[in-house]
Design an enzyme around this catalytic site. Sequence first.
Site, PDB file in Angstrom:
ATOM      1  N   ILE A  29       0.811  -1.159  -0.233  1.00 44.54           N
ATOM      2  CA  ILE A  29       0.015  -0.067  -0.147  1.00 44.54           C
ATOM      3  C   ILE A  29       0.940   1.111  -0.050  1.00 44.54           C
ATOM      4  O   ILE A  29       1.759   1.259   0.606  1.00 44.54           O
ATOM      5  CB  ILE A  29      -0.954   0.186   1.384  1.00 44.54           C
ATOM      6  CG1 ILE A  29      -1.606  -0.986   1.458  1.00 44.54           C
ATOM      7  CG2 ILE A  29      -1.845   1.078   1.229  1.00 44.54           C
ATOM      8  CD1 ILE A  29      -2.519  -1.304   2.640  1.00 44.54           C
ATOM      9  N   SER A  31       3.007   1.898  -2.208  1.00 45.25           N
ATOM     10  CA  SER A  31       4.556   1.972  -2.934  1.00 45.25           C
ATOM     11  C   SER A  31       4.396   2.756  -4.216  1.00 45.25           C
ATOM     12  O   SER A  31       5.403   2.816  -5.093  1.00 45.25           O
ATOM     13  CB  SER A  31       4.554   0.505  -3.113  1.00 45.25           C
ATOM     14  OG  SER A  31       3.638   0.070  -4.043  1.00 45.25           O
ATOM     15  N   TYR A  69     -12.246  -1.836   6.767  1.00 47.13           N
ATOM     16  CA  TYR A  69     -11.293  -1.335   7.876  1.00 47.13           C
ATOM     17  C   TYR A  69     -11.811  -1.176   9.337  1.00 47.13           C
ATOM     18  O   TYR A  69     -11.066  -1.418  10.356  1.00 47.13           O
ATOM     19  CB  TYR A  69     -10.807  -0.121   7.390  1.00 47.13           C
ATOM     20  CG  TYR A  69      -9.295  -0.277   6.472  1.00 47.13           C
ATOM     21  CD1 TYR A  69      -8.325  -0.879   6.841  1.00 47.13           C
ATOM     22  CD2 TYR A  69      -9.492   0.243   5.047  1.00 47.13           C
ATOM     23  CE1 TYR A  69      -7.245  -1.155   6.366  1.00 47.13           C
ATOM     24  CE2 TYR A  69      -8.176  -0.111   4.228  1.00 47.13           C
ATOM     25  CZ  TYR A  69      -7.084  -0.608   4.991  1.00 47.13           C
ATOM     26  OH  TYR A  69      -6.052  -0.839   4.169  1.00 47.13           O
ATOM     27  N   GLU A 103      -2.708  -2.597 -12.319  1.00 48.46           N
ATOM     28  CA  GLU A 103      -2.679  -2.438 -11.084  1.00 48.46           C
ATOM     29  C   GLU A 103      -2.981  -3.629 -10.033  1.00 48.46           C
ATOM     30  O   GLU A 103      -4.082  -3.860 -10.062  1.00 48.46           O
ATOM     31  CB  GLU A 103      -2.943  -1.341 -10.491  1.00 48.46           C
ATOM     32  CG  GLU A 103      -2.860  -0.713  -9.252  1.00 48.46           C
ATOM     33  CD  GLU A 103      -2.980   0.505  -8.625  1.00 48.46           C
ATOM     34  OE1 GLU A 103      -3.687   1.265  -9.198  1.00 48.46           O
ATOM     35  OE2 GLU A 103      -2.858   0.926  -7.323  1.00 48.46           O
TER      36      GLU A 103
HETATM   37  P1  DGT Z   1      -0.359   3.187  -4.357  1.00 50.15           P
HETATM   38  O1  DGT Z   1      -0.727   3.640  -5.761  1.00 50.15           O
HETATM   39  O2  DGT Z   1       0.862   2.049  -4.689  1.00 50.15           O
HETATM   40  O3  DGT Z   1      -0.272   4.043  -3.528  1.00 50.15           O
HETATM   41  O4  DGT Z   1      -1.554   2.061  -4.426  1.00 50.15           O
HETATM   42  P2  DGT Z   1      -2.652   1.940  -3.195  1.00 50.15           P
HETATM   43  O5  DGT Z   1      -2.342   2.042  -2.043  1.00 50.15           O
HETATM   44  O6  DGT Z   1      -3.694   3.082  -3.714  1.00 50.15           O
HETATM   45  O7  DGT Z   1      -3.479   0.853  -3.768  1.00 50.15           O
HETATM   46  P3  DGT Z   1      -3.300  -0.895  -2.803  1.00 50.15           P
HETATM   47  O8  DGT Z   1      -3.935  -1.695  -3.743  1.00 50.15           O
HETATM   48  O9  DGT Z   1      -2.129  -0.816  -2.229  1.00 50.15           O
HETATM   49  O10 DGT Z   1      -4.601  -0.309  -1.675  1.00 50.15           O
HETATM   50  C1  DGT Z   1      -5.668   0.337  -1.691  1.00 50.15           C
HETATM   51  C2  DGT Z   1      -6.247   0.026  -0.517  1.00 50.15           C
HETATM   52  O11 DGT Z   1      -7.265  -1.187  -0.685  1.00 50.15           O
HETATM   53  C3  DGT Z   1      -5.511  -0.084   0.574  1.00 50.15           C
HETATM   54  O12 DGT Z   1      -6.069   0.476   2.011  1.00 50.15           O
HETATM   55  C4  DGT Z   1      -5.284  -1.446   0.934  1.00 50.15           C
HETATM   56  C5  DGT Z   1      -6.662  -1.944   0.235  1.00 50.15           C
HETATM   57  N1  DGT Z   1      -6.453  -3.323  -0.658  1.00 50.15           N
HETATM   58  C6  DGT Z   1      -6.232  -3.246  -1.670  1.00 50.15           C
HETATM   59  N2  DGT Z   1      -6.144  -4.726  -2.216  1.00 50.15           N
HETATM   60  C7  DGT Z   1      -6.743  -5.283  -1.048  1.00 50.15           C
HETATM   61  C8  DGT Z   1      -7.128  -6.729  -0.830  1.00 50.15           C
HETATM   62  O13 DGT Z   1      -7.291  -7.671  -1.632  1.00 50.15           O
HETATM   63  N3  DGT Z   1      -7.628  -7.079   0.624  1.00 50.15           N
HETATM   64  C9  DGT Z   1      -7.354  -5.907   1.454  1.00 50.15           C
HETATM   65  N4  DGT Z   1      -7.967  -6.140   2.549  1.00 50.15           N
HETATM   66  N5  DGT Z   1      -7.212  -4.670   1.210  1.00 50.15           N
HETATM   67  C10 DGT Z   1      -7.054  -4.590  -0.018  1.00 50.15           C
END
Ligand code: DGT
Length: 230
Positions: A29, A31, A69, A103
Amino acid sequence: VAGPVRFCHKMNAMAMNNKPFTVFVEGNIGSGKTTFLEHFRRFEDITLLTEPVEEWRNLKGWNLLDLMYKDTAKWAMTFQSYVSLTMLDMHRRPTPTPVKLMERSLYSARYCFVEHMMRSGTLHPAEFAVLDEWFRFIMNQIQIDADLIVYLKTTPAVVYERIKKRARSEEQCVPLSYIEELHKLHEDWLVNRSHAECPAPVLVIDADLDLSQITEEYKKSEHQILRKAV
Ligand code: DGT
């Protein structure tokens, strides 16, 4: 270098096997996955599929990300089940270009997030079993193409600061320990290869660098992503 000639070559490559060169962009998250995808917007012949976070925040008016969350034990199953659906939709979406950048993927949902929920006891073993069966069924029955994984490798403390700074409302109570555990799970999957399935070669990128320096780092991956489709 992007240009009409290379594009033409790529179109021929596409015509021959009819499948785009598919890249998953993975990492903790915060990255910089979205920023990485945006870097490739300048190339015309790439389809960019950013993560459907907005769909998770608004399913018929329900914010599933927030529910997950706020009361993880209650909503984990529902949330992961919807994540799987939206991810499968991205994997299956017809792509008119020779390169497709996605992504995340069904794999990181399973090997990082669901794995974490199972190990921490957030998911009941029966709930985990159902999600795992779905994952196996999809992997066995549906073609999920992957040609390259770009792993944006970060230090947990660095992304933790970024997450706090960007202040996405749902993520306000995310502790550093969660980010550390997700980091380990990404490393296990993509570097230590402790799961059977790592569906493509992994390109590791140092994503600790701040925005002013990261472009140079991103550029190093351009030839791998663009050239391989020719
Ligand atoms: P970035 O561009 O690298 O900053 O990406 P983020 O942080 O916007 O995207 P990501 O996929 O790492 O996370 C988005 C939100 O969704 C973050 O609060 C974690 C959550 N998330 C993403 N995929 C999953 C999943 O499969 N399960 C759970 N529990 N949360 C997830």
